[in-house]
Structure formats: structure tokens, C-alpha cells
Design a protein around this motif. Sequence first.
Motif, PDB file in Angstrom:
ATOM      1  N   VAL A  11      39.096  54.626  68.522  1.00 47.90           N
ATOM      2  CA  VAL A  11      39.975  55.307  67.577  1.00 47.90           C
ATOM      3  C   VAL A  11      39.348  56.661  67.266  1.00 47.90           C
ATOM      4  O   VAL A  11      38.159  56.727  66.968  1.00 47.90           O
ATOM      5  N   ASP A  14      39.217  61.327  63.287  1.00 51.29           N
ATOM      6  CA  ASP A  14      40.150  61.810  62.273  1.00 51.29           C
ATOM      7  C   ASP A  14      41.136  60.723  61.854  1.00 51.29           C
ATOM      8  O   ASP A  14      41.480  60.590  60.677  1.00 51.29           O
ATOM      9  N   GLU A  15      41.577  59.906  62.799  1.00 50.35           N
ATOM     10  CA  GLU A  15      42.493  58.811  62.466  1.00 50.35           C
ATOM     11  C   GLU A  15      41.801  57.771  61.590  1.00 50.35           C
ATOM     12  O   GLU A  15      42.361  57.299  60.593  1.00 50.35           O
ATOM     13  N   GLU A  18      41.458  59.155  58.110  1.00 50.81           N
ATOM     14  CA  GLU A  18      42.735  59.174  57.400  1.00 50.81           C
ATOM     15  C   GLU A  18      43.122  57.782  56.917  1.00 50.81           C
ATOM     16  O   GLU A  18      43.674  57.622  55.825  1.00 50.81           O
ATOM     17  N   ILE A  19      42.830  56.756  57.700  1.00 53.93           N
ATOM     18  CA  ILE A  19      43.128  55.384  57.279  1.00 53.93           C
ATOM     19  C   ILE A  19      42.247  55.005  56.094  1.00 53.93           C
ATOM     20  O   ILE A  19      42.721  54.401  55.123  1.00 53.93           O
ATOM     21  N   TYR A  63      51.663  55.059  58.378  1.00 54.91           N
ATOM     22  CA  TYR A  63      50.785  56.156  58.792  1.00 54.91           C
ATOM     23  C   TYR A  63      50.834  56.352  60.306  1.00 54.91           C
ATOM     24  O   TYR A  63      50.943  57.478  60.789  1.00 54.91           O
ATOM     25  N   GLN A  64      50.760  55.252  61.064  1.00 53.10           N
ATOM     26  CA  GLN A  64      50.747  55.375  62.516  1.00 53.10           C
ATOM     27  C   GLN A  64      52.075  55.893  63.058  1.00 53.10           C
ATOM     28  O   GLN A  64      52.098  56.626  64.046  1.00 53.10           O
ATOM     29  N   ARG A  67      51.895  59.562  62.402  1.00 50.33           N
ATOM     30  CA  ARG A  67      50.919  60.170  63.309  1.00 50.33           C
ATOM     31  C   ARG A  67      51.485  60.287  64.726  1.00 50.33           C
ATOM     32  O   ARG A  67      51.271  61.297  65.401  1.00 50.33           O
ATOM     33  N   ARG A  70      53.716  63.274  64.802  1.00 52.96           N
ATOM     34  CA  ARG A  70      52.910  64.508  64.780  1.00 52.96           C
ATOM     35  C   ARG A  70      52.270  64.778  66.134  1.00 52.96           C
ATOM     36  O   ARG A  70      52.277  65.912  66.619  1.00 52.96           O
ATOM     37  N   GLN A  71      51.716  63.740  66.751  1.00 52.45           N
ATOM     38  CA  GLN A  71      51.044  63.921  68.037  1.00 52.45           C
ATOM     39  C   GLN A  71      52.034  64.289  69.138  1.00 52.45           C
ATOM     40  O   GLN A  71      51.729  65.093  70.017  1.00 52.45           O
TER      41      GLN A  71
END
Length: 123
Positions: A11, A14-15, A18-19, A63-64, A67, A70-71
Amino acid sequence: MARLLFKLAQVPDDEAQEIRTILDEHQIHYYETDAGFFRVGLDAIWLADGTQEERARELIREYQAERAVRQQQNYAQLVEAGQVPSVWQHFCAQPIRFIAVALGIMFVAGLTLIPFVMLLRNA
């Protein structure tokens, strides 16, 4: 009883951060373990109390999903800007490595197909 919430193997930092931040903001108590020196353990975030598990999982799912969007947008912008290398650009950057990987793939594919080819010859 402790509950495994999120595995941290492979992982991005940054992820994972953030979690952790999301869990802290929502006052969900957790702890982390690492795989140790010989990497036989598990890099993960655990919940000490299983009563907060559903809430924590829902927050991570949201969140995922955000994300991922965004990615994907980031990747689309890189493609539009021409910053994502093509196969030809990969080859030009490292031709020896590219050829070695291609030969390795063909070798493994050939080894995998030999039993089937032998069966067809004997049939």
C-alpha cells in the motif's frame, strides 16, 4: 477481540497515512503491526474493539472509492499531457531489459504449453 481491518502490504505510504487520518478523525481506535525483520508477520491496521468494525470498513470503502476516482483522473491527465510512456518509449529507454523480459515471457509460455503440444502430437 482484535479484528483485522486493513492490510498494509504494498500500500502506498500516502494511502496508509490517509486511512490513519480518517480513523483518527472518526475516533476509531486502532493499532498497527508490522511484518518484522524476516517479513513473516503482517503489516496491517487492526481494530482493538470489533464494535467499530462496520463503521471503519464503511469509511475505508468510501475513501477508496474517492481515491480510485482521483487516481483515474490523474492518470487521464497524464495521458493527455503525453507523460505516460508508450511501449516504444519503454523499449527505447531500456532495450536490453525489454528484450530480456520478452524472452523470459516467451520461455515461460513455451514451458507451459509443451505438455499440451505433446498431447496433440500423440492424439
